[in-house]
Scaffold this active site. Sequence first.
Site, PDB file in Angstrom:
ATOM      1  N   CYS A   1       0.868  -1.378  -0.068  1.00 21.86           N
ATOM      2  CA  CYS A   1       0.134   0.103  -0.160  1.00 21.86           C
ATOM      3  C   CYS A   1       0.804   1.167  -0.301  1.00 21.86           C
ATOM      4  O   CYS A   1       1.773   1.424   0.527  1.00 21.86           O
ATOM      5  CB  CYS A   1      -0.882   0.267   1.424  1.00 21.86           C
ATOM      6  SG  CYS A   1      -1.958   1.568   1.373  1.00 21.86           S
TER       7      CYS A   1
ATOM      8  N   HIS B   1      -9.066  -3.575  -2.113  1.00 23.36           N
ATOM      9  CA  HIS B   1      -8.360  -2.754  -1.010  1.00 23.36           C
ATOM     10  C   HIS B   1      -8.443  -1.255  -1.559  1.00 23.36           C
ATOM     11  O   HIS B   1      -8.516  -0.986  -0.171  1.00 23.36           O
ATOM     12  CB  HIS B   1      -6.453  -2.568  -2.265  1.00 23.36           C
ATOM     13  CG  HIS B   1      -6.069  -2.314  -1.277  1.00 23.36           C
ATOM     14  ND1 HIS B   1      -4.875  -2.685  -0.836  1.00 23.36           N
ATOM     15  CD2 HIS B   1      -5.069  -0.541  -0.893  1.00 23.36           C
ATOM     16  CE1 HIS B   1      -3.789  -2.373  -0.129  1.00 23.36           C
ATOM     17  NE2 HIS B   1      -4.340  -0.718  -0.679  1.00 23.36           N
ATOM     18  N   GLU B   2      -8.930  -0.677  -2.069  1.00 24.04           N
ATOM     19  CA  GLU B   2      -9.396   0.642  -2.563  1.00 24.04           C
ATOM     20  C   GLU B   2     -10.211   1.229  -1.860  1.00 24.04           C
ATOM     21  O   GLU B   2     -10.983   1.675  -1.600  1.00 24.04           O
ATOM     22  CB  GLU B   2      -9.634   0.814  -3.658  1.00 24.04           C
ATOM     23  CG  GLU B   2      -8.560   0.424  -4.669  1.00 24.04           C
ATOM     24  CD  GLU B   2      -6.806   1.613  -4.218  1.00 24.04           C
ATOM     25  OE1 GLU B   2      -6.635   2.662  -3.535  1.00 24.04           O
ATOM     26  OE2 GLU B   2      -5.537   0.803  -4.341  1.00 24.04           O
TER      27      GLU B   2
ATOM     28  N   HIS C   1      -9.825   1.624   1.493  1.00 24.65           N
ATOM     29  CA  HIS C   1      -9.865   2.655   1.468  1.00 24.65           C
ATOM     30  C   HIS C   1     -10.978   3.702   2.754  1.00 24.65           C
ATOM     31  O   HIS C   1     -10.970   4.983   3.023  1.00 24.65           O
ATOM     32  CB  HIS C   1      -9.074   3.570   0.867  1.00 24.65           C
ATOM     33  CG  HIS C   1      -6.909   2.789   0.885  1.00 24.65           C
ATOM     34  ND1 HIS C   1      -6.803   3.367   2.051  1.00 24.65           N
ATOM     35  CD2 HIS C   1      -6.555   2.388  -0.181  1.00 24.65           C
ATOM     36  CE1 HIS C   1      -4.857   3.163   1.623  1.00 24.65           C
ATOM     37  NE2 HIS C   1      -5.276   2.440   0.735  1.00 24.65           N
TER      38      HIS C   1
HETATM   39 ZN    ZN Z   1      -3.723   1.370  -0.036  1.00 27.61          ZN
END
Ligand code: ZN
Length: 206
Positions: free
Chosen positions: A113, A155-156, A159
Amino acid sequence: MFTPILRVRETGDPILRQKAVEVPAAESRSRPIQDLIAMMRETMRYTPGVGLAAPQVGFPLQVVVIEDKEEYLRRYTLEEIKERGRKPIPFHVLVNPRVVAHAESRVAFFEGCLSIPGFQAVVSRYTTVRVEALNEFGQLRTIDADGWYARILQHEIDHVNGVLYIDHMESRSFTASQEFERYWKGKSTAEVCAALGMSLPREGGT
Ligand code: ZN
């Protein structure tokens, strides 16, 4: 026009732990959001990364950019690319993205990341996801993704919900990138788990 590169916020910055704010469809076409998207695109390419969420550059908004370029794949062997289901993904924007369906099966690989620079860890992710999001024109889009693209999306989307991969990682695999290159690169997840004395993350179900 000159597009500035933004500073990428690193873990410990509280903005990475907040749930980001939704952007109304009409607002996504506004000048400030269009400018933010342009700056995120340039920052992602400069850094470089395959995805970036607005909180990572200091804006607590549910905006994500993704792009996986052919040239990034050259670092990997054909076997690694095939195993990960990695393929070039053209630049695109997701506003208010959410996972609306996913496979029961999971697959575990090392991931990193931009907000946790210099480290990687094994993370188990759903093999396929269906994502709904607005595009940069405020139009609702449905994306069915598999392979590495499915991992990038998960993953995004984490976030924009204040979640980082370290919340899901197999913590014994947490590795400085230079040690990753030295000891683990090119090894299968099963080999890594055996060497670290961990059981393989469950891949057959949730
Ligand atoms: Zn990330």
